[in-house]
Design a protein around this motif. Structure first.
Motif, PDB file in Angstrom:
ATOM      1  N   LEU A   1       0.822  -0.716  -0.135  1.00  0.00           N
ATOM      2  CA  LEU A   1       0.227   0.105   0.334  1.00  0.00           C
ATOM      3  C   LEU A   1       1.569   1.460   0.087  1.00  0.00           C
ATOM      4  N   ASN A   2       2.358   1.278   0.966  1.00  0.00           N
ATOM      5  CA  ASN A   2       2.674   2.215   1.078  1.00  0.00           C
ATOM      6  C   ASN A   2       3.467   2.518  -0.910  1.00  0.00           C
ATOM      7  N   ALA A   3       3.863   1.530  -1.503  1.00  0.00           N
ATOM      8  CA  ALA A   3       4.254   1.786  -2.794  1.00  0.00           C
ATOM      9  C   ALA A   3       3.440   2.329  -3.882  1.00  0.00           C
ATOM     10  N   GLN A   4       1.981   1.822  -3.118  1.00  0.00           N
ATOM     11  CA  GLN A   4       1.116   1.965  -4.527  1.00  0.00           C
ATOM     12  C   GLN A   4      -0.058   3.682  -4.102  1.00  0.00           C
ATOM     13  N   ALA A   5       0.225   4.330  -2.581  1.00  0.00           N
ATOM     14  CA  ALA A   5      -0.697   4.987  -2.290  1.00  0.00           C
ATOM     15  C   ALA A   5       0.246   6.086  -1.998  1.00  0.00           C
ATOM     16  N   SER A   6       1.645   6.323  -1.331  1.00  0.00           N
ATOM     17  CA  SER A   6       2.680   7.655  -1.185  1.00  0.00           C
ATOM     18  C   SER A   6       2.522   8.718  -2.491  1.00  0.00           C
ATOM     19  N   GLU A   7       2.680   8.186  -3.148  1.00  0.00           N
ATOM     20  CA  GLU A   7       2.699   9.810  -3.638  1.00  0.00           C
ATOM     21  C   GLU A   7       1.372  10.209  -3.830  1.00  0.00           C
ATOM     22  N   ARG A   8       0.485   9.080  -4.682  1.00  0.00           N
ATOM     23  CA  ARG A   8      -1.525   9.776  -4.915  1.00  0.00           C
ATOM     24  C   ARG A   8      -2.164  10.597  -4.073  1.00  0.00           C
ATOM     25  N   MET A   9      -1.083  10.260  -2.895  1.00  0.00           N
ATOM     26  CA  MET A   9      -1.798  10.395  -1.257  1.00  0.00           C
ATOM     27  C   MET A   9      -2.030  12.149  -0.708  1.00  0.00           C
ATOM     28  N   ARG A  10       0.353  12.166  -1.062  1.00  0.00           N
ATOM     29  CA  ARG A  10       0.546  13.644  -1.181  1.00  0.00           C
ATOM     30  C   ARG A  10      -0.045  14.375  -1.850  1.00  0.00           C
ATOM     31  N   GLU A  11       0.063  13.909  -3.333  1.00  0.00           N
ATOM     32  CA  GLU A  11      -0.851  14.464  -4.246  1.00  0.00           C
ATOM     33  C   GLU A  11      -2.513  15.656  -3.830  1.00  0.00           C
TER      34      GLU A  11
ATOM     35  N   ASP B   1      -3.296   5.573   8.377  1.00  0.00           N
ATOM     36  CA  ASP B   1      -1.116   5.912   8.868  1.00  0.00           C
ATOM     37  C   ASP B   1      -0.633   6.386   7.626  1.00  0.00           C
ATOM     38  N   ILE B   2      -0.980   5.500   6.745  1.00  0.00           N
ATOM     39  CA  ILE B   2       0.408   6.014   5.605  1.00  0.00           C
ATOM     40  C   ILE B   2      -0.299   8.249   5.705  1.00  0.00           C
ATOM     41  N   LEU B   3      -1.261   8.446   5.485  1.00  0.00           N
ATOM     42  CA  LEU B   3      -1.977   9.734   5.295  1.00  0.00           C
ATOM     43  C   LEU B   3      -1.175  10.653   6.712  1.00  0.00           C
ATOM     44  N   LYS B   4      -1.426  10.218   7.507  1.00  0.00           N
ATOM     45  CA  LYS B   4      -1.216  11.004   9.027  1.00  0.00           C
ATOM     46  C   LYS B   4       0.289  11.640   9.138  1.00  0.00           C
ATOM     47  N   GLN B   5       1.169   9.924   7.720  1.00  0.00           N
ATOM     48  CA  GLN B   5       2.707  10.049   8.212  1.00  0.00           C
ATOM     49  C   GLN B   5       3.106  11.213   7.287  1.00  0.00           C
ATOM     50  N   ILE B   6       2.227  11.290   6.517  1.00  0.00           N
ATOM     51  CA  ILE B   6       2.436  12.017   4.769  1.00  0.00           C
ATOM     52  C   ILE B   6       2.381  13.149   5.280  1.00  0.00           C
ATOM     53  N   SER B   7       1.374  13.529   6.164  1.00  0.00           N
ATOM     54  CA  SER B   7       1.094  14.908   6.662  1.00  0.00           C
ATOM     55  C   SER B   7       2.788  15.328   8.366  1.00  0.00           C
ATOM     56  N   ARG B   8       2.469  14.914   8.773  1.00  0.00           N
ATOM     57  CA  ARG B   8       4.223  14.628   9.666  1.00  0.00           C
ATOM     58  C   ARG B   8       4.885  14.974   8.910  1.00  0.00           C
ATOM     59  N   ASP B   9       5.380  14.654   7.768  1.00  0.00           N
ATOM     60  CA  ASP B   9       6.716  15.078   7.049  1.00  0.00           C
ATOM     61  C   ASP B   9       6.509  15.495   6.558  1.00  0.00           C
ATOM     62  N   LEU B  10       5.519  16.310   5.898  1.00  0.00           N
ATOM     63  CA  LEU B  10       5.229  17.400   5.384  1.00  0.00           C
ATOM     64  C   LEU B  10       5.434  18.904   6.304  1.00  0.00           C
ATOM     65  N   ILE B  11       4.741  18.168   7.639  1.00  0.00           N
ATOM     66  CA  ILE B  11       5.333  20.075   8.110  1.00  0.00           C
ATOM     67  C   ILE B  11       7.081  19.717   8.703  1.00  0.00           C
ATOM     68  N   LEU B  12       7.575  18.767  10.113  1.00  0.00           N
ATOM     69  CA  LEU B  12       8.404  18.698  10.578  1.00  0.00           C
ATOM     70  C   LEU B  12      10.343  18.323   9.159  1.00  0.00           C
ATOM     71  N   LYS B  13       9.818  18.166   8.084  1.00  0.00           N
ATOM     72  CA  LYS B  13      11.133  18.211   7.201  1.00  0.00           C
ATOM     73  C   LYS B  13      11.026  18.897   5.977  1.00  0.00           C
ATOM     74  N   GLU B  14       9.419  19.674   5.534  1.00  0.00           N
ATOM     75  CA  GLU B  14       9.611  20.666   4.549  1.00  0.00           C
ATOM     76  C   GLU B  14       8.547  21.575   4.569  1.00  0.00           C
ATOM     77  N   ASN B  15       8.629  21.769   6.551  1.00  0.00           N
ATOM     78  CA  ASN B  15       8.483  23.584   7.010  1.00  0.00           C
ATOM     79  C   ASN B  15       7.077  23.271   6.755  1.00  0.00           C
ATOM     80  N   ARG B  16       5.987  23.089   5.980  1.00  0.00           N
ATOM     81  CA  ARG B  16       4.561  23.239   5.119  1.00  0.00           C
ATOM     82  C   ARG B  16       3.887  22.225   5.586  1.00  0.00           C
ATOM     83  N   ARG B  17       2.561  23.184   5.622  1.00  0.00           N
ATOM     84  CA  ARG B  17       1.388  22.029   6.213  1.00  0.00           C
ATOM     85  C   ARG B  17       0.225  22.352   4.743  1.00  0.00           C
ATOM     86  N   ILE B  18      -0.508  21.136   4.874  1.00  0.00           N
ATOM     87  CA  ILE B  18      -0.906  21.600   3.621  1.00  0.00           C
ATOM     88  C   ILE B  18      -1.804  22.404   2.986  1.00  0.00           C
TER      89      ILE B  18
END
Length: 266
Positions: free
Chosen positions: A29-39, A81-98
């Motif tokens: 699911l990480n392989a299929q969903a991560s990039e598309r969920m981020r978009e 869980d994947i969606l939550k991790q993407i949101s956290r990474d945006l904040i902690l690693k990229e210093n941005r909100r959705i």
């Protein structure tokens, strides 16, 4: 009283161990969903964002085939869980909100008063996609709320009713009595407004405030505080001081801490 009951009749808490997720399914699911969920999560408008995420989850689940037809809850939990991790990474690693705001940036605010001609006071408070209508009605001593408590009967000069109808978040469902959310958020707003009300000796009126949440994307209880405060001022109530509020968030990863002002509902 509650502590005494716990000491005399309380039971030890049961330890909850969450079920382990299938590691192969998580990887797939990480392989299929991560990039598309981020978009999808970066879509600015809440309804469009939620629709895109809902369609994406349904599409991914359908693509898994009949082998997973009975594991829908598990699949959706992993996607969550994947969606939550993407949101956290945006904040902690990229210093941005959705929605691309800075961490301390507040959404655009507009305020209007005197919208309704019949009540004693009214105000419309809008912050981003959260909009709350506050309505004030004044009454005499006979209009006070009679409340039966564990310690006997008491009368309350001030009432605040918080209404969160399903249409405020684009949903449809049966409307009945107050929900736990209505009671809890109403109580939170009440504590803020109660501190600024005049003493009964100087303003001997019964005060009723009604908060109607017309649209919600986070911080509707604090929107209630803002709109009701303005409704009190619109009605000529001699409050001790203005009061306002926003919802705050905290994201922590190890020693890294990020504080968010004016968080979104999703």
């Amino acid at each position: 009283l509650q502590f005494k009951l716990k000491e005399s009749n309380g039971m030890p808490k049961r330890i909850f161990t969450p079920p382990q997720k299938d590691p192969e399914l998580v990887t797939a699911l990480n392989a299929q969903a991560s990039e598309r969920m981020r978009e999808a999560i970066l879509i600015p408008e809440i309804t469009s964002r939620q629709d895109a995420l809902r369609e994406l989850k349904a599409e991914i689940f359908e693509a898994l085939g009949e082998d997973y037809i009975d594991r829908k809850a598990e699949v959706y939990e992993i996607l969550k869980d994947i969606l939550k991790q993407i949101s956290r990474d945006l904040i902690l690693k990229e210093n941005r909100r959705i929605d691309n705001r800075k961490f301390d940036e507040i959404r655009p605010i507009t305020c209007e008063v005197g919208l309704l001609p019949r009540p004693h006071g009214s105000a419309l408070f809008t912050r981003g996609e959260t909009q709350v209508l506050g309505v004030l009605t004044l009454g005499s001593g006979q209009d006070e709320q009679r409340v039966e408590t564990l310690y006997g009967e008491e009368f309350r000069q001030f009432m605040l009713h918080y209404n969160f109808p399903p249409y405020s978040v684009g949903e449809t469902r049966r409307i009945s009595g107050p929900s736990r959310r209505d009671i809890g958020h109403g109580g939170l707003s009440t504590r803020a407004i109660q501190k600024i009300l005049p003493d009964k000796e100087t303003f001997d009126y019964t005060i009723r405030l009604v908060s109607e949440v017309l649209e919600s994307n986070g911080s509707s209880s604090m929107g209630t505080v803002c709109s009701c405060c303005m409704a009190l001022m619109d009605g000529g109530v001699p409050i001790k001081a203005p009061v306002a509020g926003i919802a705050m968030g905290l994201v922590k990863e190890g020693d890294q801490v990020v504080i968010l002002s004016d968080i979104l509902g999703d």
